[in-house]
Design a protein around this motif. Structure first.
Motif, PDB file in Angstrom:
ATOM      1  N   GLY A   1      14.030 -37.485  50.947  1.00 13.36           N
ATOM      2  CA  GLY A   1      13.344 -37.834  49.737  1.00 13.36           C
ATOM      3  C   GLY A   1      14.457 -37.677  48.421  1.00 13.36           C
ATOM      4  O   GLY A   1      15.178 -36.721  48.607  1.00 13.36           O
ATOM      5  N   LEU A   2      13.889 -38.132  47.283  1.00 12.52           N
ATOM      6  CA  LEU A   2      14.501 -37.844  46.156  1.00 12.52           C
ATOM      7  C   LEU A   2      13.590 -37.824  44.783  1.00 12.52           C
ATOM      8  O   LEU A   2      12.515 -38.328  45.083  1.00 12.52           O
ATOM      9  N   MET A   3      13.720 -36.783  44.015  1.00 15.28           N
ATOM     10  CA  MET A   3      12.609 -36.266  43.276  1.00 15.28           C
ATOM     11  C   MET A   3      13.420 -36.037  41.776  1.00 15.28           C
ATOM     12  O   MET A   3      14.602 -35.527  41.949  1.00 15.28           O
ATOM     13  N   LEU A   4      12.587 -35.564  40.764  1.00  9.45           N
ATOM     14  CA  LEU A   4      13.253 -35.315  39.580  1.00  9.45           C
ATOM     15  C   LEU A   4      13.571 -33.627  39.813  1.00  9.45           C
ATOM     16  O   LEU A   4      12.923 -33.164  40.113  1.00  9.45           O
ATOM     17  N   ARG A   5      14.526 -33.343  39.198  1.00  6.81           N
ATOM     18  CA  ARG A   5      15.111 -32.242  39.192  1.00  6.81           C
ATOM     19  C   ARG A   5      14.179 -31.299  38.502  1.00  6.81           C
ATOM     20  O   ARG A   5      13.604 -31.568  37.477  1.00  6.81           O
ATOM     21  N   ARG A   6      13.915 -30.208  38.885  1.00  6.04           N
ATOM     22  CA  ARG A   6      12.647 -29.220  38.076  1.00  6.04           C
ATOM     23  C   ARG A   6      13.448 -28.165  37.410  1.00  6.04           C
ATOM     24  O   ARG A   6      12.833 -27.120  36.995  1.00  6.04           O
ATOM     25  N   GLY A   7      14.682 -28.082  37.436  1.00 10.55           N
ATOM     26  CA  GLY A   7      15.507 -27.008  36.578  1.00 10.55           C
ATOM     27  C   GLY A   7      16.803 -27.495  36.062  1.00 10.55           C
ATOM     28  O   GLY A   7      16.781 -28.760  36.267  1.00 10.55           O
ATOM     29  N   PRO A   8      17.483 -26.715  35.591  1.00 12.02           N
ATOM     30  CA  PRO A   8      18.614 -27.143  35.258  1.00 12.02           C
ATOM     31  C   PRO A   8      19.745 -27.734  36.307  1.00 12.02           C
ATOM     32  O   PRO A   8      19.548 -27.295  37.356  1.00 12.02           O
ATOM     33  N   ALA A   9      20.679 -28.655  35.975  1.00 15.17           N
ATOM     34  CA  ALA A   9      21.721 -29.005  36.790  1.00 15.17           C
ATOM     35  C   ALA A   9      22.481 -27.909  37.034  1.00 15.17           C
ATOM     36  O   ALA A   9      22.783 -27.077  36.408  1.00 15.17           O
ATOM     37  N   PRO A  10      23.255 -28.103  38.441  1.00 16.74           N
ATOM     38  CA  PRO A  10      24.070 -27.257  38.844  1.00 16.74           C
ATOM     39  C   PRO A  10      25.525 -27.435  37.716  1.00 16.74           C
ATOM     40  O   PRO A  10      25.851 -28.633  37.191  1.00 16.74           O
ATOM     41  N   ALA A  11      26.036 -26.023  37.521  1.00 16.40           N
ATOM     42  CA  ALA A  11      27.138 -25.939  36.585  1.00 16.40           C
ATOM     43  C   ALA A  11      28.281 -26.928  37.162  1.00 16.40           C
ATOM     44  O   ALA A  11      28.612 -27.128  37.991  1.00 16.40           O
ATOM     45  N   GLU A  12      29.135 -27.738  36.053  1.00 17.22           N
ATOM     46  CA  GLU A  12      30.232 -28.379  36.085  1.00 17.22           C
ATOM     47  C   GLU A  12      30.981 -27.518  36.869  1.00 17.22           C
ATOM     48  O   GLU A  12      31.411 -26.600  36.303  1.00 17.22           O
ATOM     49  N   GLY A  13      31.709 -27.944  37.900  1.00 14.47           N
ATOM     50  CA  GLY A  13      32.852 -27.105  38.609  1.00 14.47           C
ATOM     51  C   GLY A  13      32.400 -25.971  39.525  1.00 14.47           C
ATOM     52  O   GLY A  13      33.158 -25.785  40.149  1.00 14.47           O
TER      53      GLY A  13
END
Length: 136
Positions: A61-73
């Protein structure tokens, strides 16, 4: 023994992610609408069919992220896998007794079952679901 039965992709822009996985891998993707339930925009959910049932693999499944995105890098960022269990409460107790934690408590997924998210001893998030078609 309990098996992984589902994975989830969390996305900041779910419709953009749907297009990506359709274009990149040819997955069949349909928005899921539980019968008789009005979903808020943030609760929209898409079912991902990654291949025919006659071949090994799982769908997700795919859903809206419920928190901050993972940090770049960040060295590793992964999909959330969900483990099917017979008794969610017993499994949550086992997670806690093994040194894990509860990330999101037990919640109903209408017509599907009871779901919770946990973290293992290394901080990895995973889902645990007890199927129950009568869940409201």
């Amino acid at each position: 023994m309990n098996r992984i039965v589902h994975f989830e992709i969390h996305a900041g822009d779910p419709e953009r992610a749907v297009k990506f996985y359709q274009d990149a891998f040819g997955w069949e993707i349909e928005e899921w609408r539980p019968p008789g339930v009005e979903l808020r925009d943030e609760d929209r959910y898409w079912m991902l069919t990654t291949g025919p049932e006659t071949e090994p693999g799982i769908n997700g499944g795919l859903m809206l992220r419920r928190g901050p995105a993972p940090a770049e890098g960040q060295p590793v960022n992964a999909y959330v896998c969900t483990i099917g269990v017979d008794d969610l409460d017993q499994s949550l107790d086992a997670v806690l007794n093994a040194g894990g934690s509860i990330a999101l408590p037990r919640m109903a997924v209408p017509g599907v079952g009871w779901l919770a998210y946990c973290r293992d001893t290394e901080g990895n998030t995973f889902g645990v679901i007890q199927p129950d078609e009568n869940t409201q």
